[in-house]
Design a protein around this motif. Structure first.
Motif, mmCIF file in Angstrom:
data_model
loop_
_atom_site.group_PDB
_atom_site.id
_atom_site.type_symbol
_atom_site.label_atom_id
_atom_site.label_comp_id
_atom_site.label_asym_id
_atom_site.label_seq_id
_atom_site.Cartn_x
_atom_site.Cartn_y
_atom_site.Cartn_z
ATOM 1 N N GLN A 25 -10.750 -7.808 3.803
ATOM 2 C CA GLN A 25 -9.349 -8.191 3.784
ATOM 3 C C GLN A 25 -8.571 -7.235 2.893
ATOM 4 O O GLN A 25 -8.994 -6.937 1.764
ATOM 5 N N LEU A 26 -7.435 -6.782 3.358
ATOM 6 C CA LEU A 26 -6.607 -5.856 2.601
ATOM 7 C C LEU A 26 -6.248 -6.422 1.229
ATOM 8 O O LEU A 26 -6.348 -5.728 0.210
ATOM 9 N N ASP A 27 -5.841 -7.670 1.177
ATOM 10 C CA ASP A 27 -5.398 -8.273 -0.089
ATOM 11 C C ASP A 27 -6.488 -8.248 -1.164
ATOM 12 O O ASP A 27 -6.176 -8.180 -2.353
ATOM 13 N N PHE A 41 1.331 1.068 -2.534
ATOM 14 C CA PHE A 41 0.613 1.149 -1.267
ATOM 15 C C PHE A 41 1.507 0.708 -0.113
ATOM 16 O O PHE A 41 1.538 1.359 0.944
ATOM 17 N N ASP A 42 2.242 -0.384 -0.300
ATOM 18 C CA ASP A 42 3.129 -0.878 0.756
ATOM 19 C C ASP A 42 4.183 0.158 1.121
ATOM 20 O O ASP A 42 4.560 0.297 2.291
ATOM 21 N N THR A 61 -15.001 0.092 -0.050
ATOM 22 C CA THR A 61 -14.658 0.870 -1.237
ATOM 23 C C THR A 61 -13.286 1.521 -1.189
ATOM 24 O O THR A 61 -12.856 2.130 -2.171
ATOM 25 N N ARG A 62 -12.597 1.422 -0.058
ATOM 26 C CA ARG A 62 -11.298 2.078 0.079
ATOM 27 C C ARG A 62 -10.506 1.446 1.213
ATOM 28 O O ARG A 62 -11.042 0.671 2.007
ATOM 29 N N ILE A 63 -9.250 1.827 1.278
ATOM 30 C CA ILE A 63 -8.378 1.440 2.387
ATOM 31 C C ILE A 63 -8.078 2.728 3.151
ATOM 32 O O ILE A 63 -7.479 3.657 2.596
ATOM 33 N N ALA A 64 -8.515 2.814 4.391
ATOM 34 C CA ALA A 64 -8.289 4.016 5.192
ATOM 35 C C ALA A 64 -7.147 3.773 6.177
ATOM 36 O O ALA A 64 -6.975 2.662 6.684
ATOM 37 N N PHE A 74 -7.041 5.250 0.341
ATOM 38 C CA PHE A 74 -6.516 4.840 -0.954
ATOM 39 C C PHE A 74 -7.488 3.894 -1.638
ATOM 40 O O PHE A 74 -8.123 3.068 -0.981
ATOM 41 N N VAL A 75 -7.570 4.036 -2.956
ATOM 42 C CA VAL A 75 -8.385 3.154 -3.786
ATOM 43 C C VAL A 75 -7.472 2.589 -4.872
ATOM 44 O O VAL A 75 -7.056 3.326 -5.766
#
Length: 140
Positions: A25-27, A41-42, A61-64, A74-75
């Motif tokens: 989950q992104l959150d 990030f937003d 481990t990250r948001i791609a 992003f981390v």
């Protein structure tokens, strides 16, 4: 496009090597982080969504950010957002923490953002160029 039957991710190449895990989950990436980290990030995501469709992959481990391929990641840290974009050529600049050349058209540029206001015209330029790489436009 090839889709992994186990994790559901899409890739530009069939049977591409990857860490096969379900997405989260992104959150969850922003728990315990300063509110400015999420706002930053937003802001990045809003800029990228202005270019066209994008898939947000909340990996372990990250948001791609992904279209044909992942072009940015992003981390979230407690007080800042570490990120990188993949560009088709090497760019120089004091805001890059490191640059790693993987191939002539696959160059990772790492940076750090602490506030949404840092997502300025220069960062937007990186993101639009990275989005083009993600779409495969740099391949001719």
């Amino acid at each position: 496009m090839w889709r992994c039957e186990r994790c559901g991710r899409t890739f530009a190449q069939r049977n591409q090597t990857h860490t096969c895990r379900p997405l989260g989950q992104l959150d969850a990436h922003f728990v315990g982080k300063d509110a400015l980290v999420r706002a930053t990030f937003d802001r990045v995501l809003a800029v990228v969504q202005g270019f066209g469709p994008v898939e947000v992959l909340a990996e372990q481990t990250r948001i791609a950010l992904h279209v044909r391929m992942s072009f940015a990641a992003f981390v979230p840290r407690v007080h800042w957002l570490d990120g990188h974009v993949v560009l088709a050529q090497e760019l120089a600049g004091p805001r890059f923490r490191r640059v790693e050349v993987y191939s002539p058209r696959n160059v990772l540029h790492a940076f750090r953002l602490s506030d949404p206001s840092e997502v300025d015209a220069e960062v937007e330029d990186w993101l639009v160029k990275a989005y083009a790489v993600g779409c495969g436009l740099h391949l001719g």
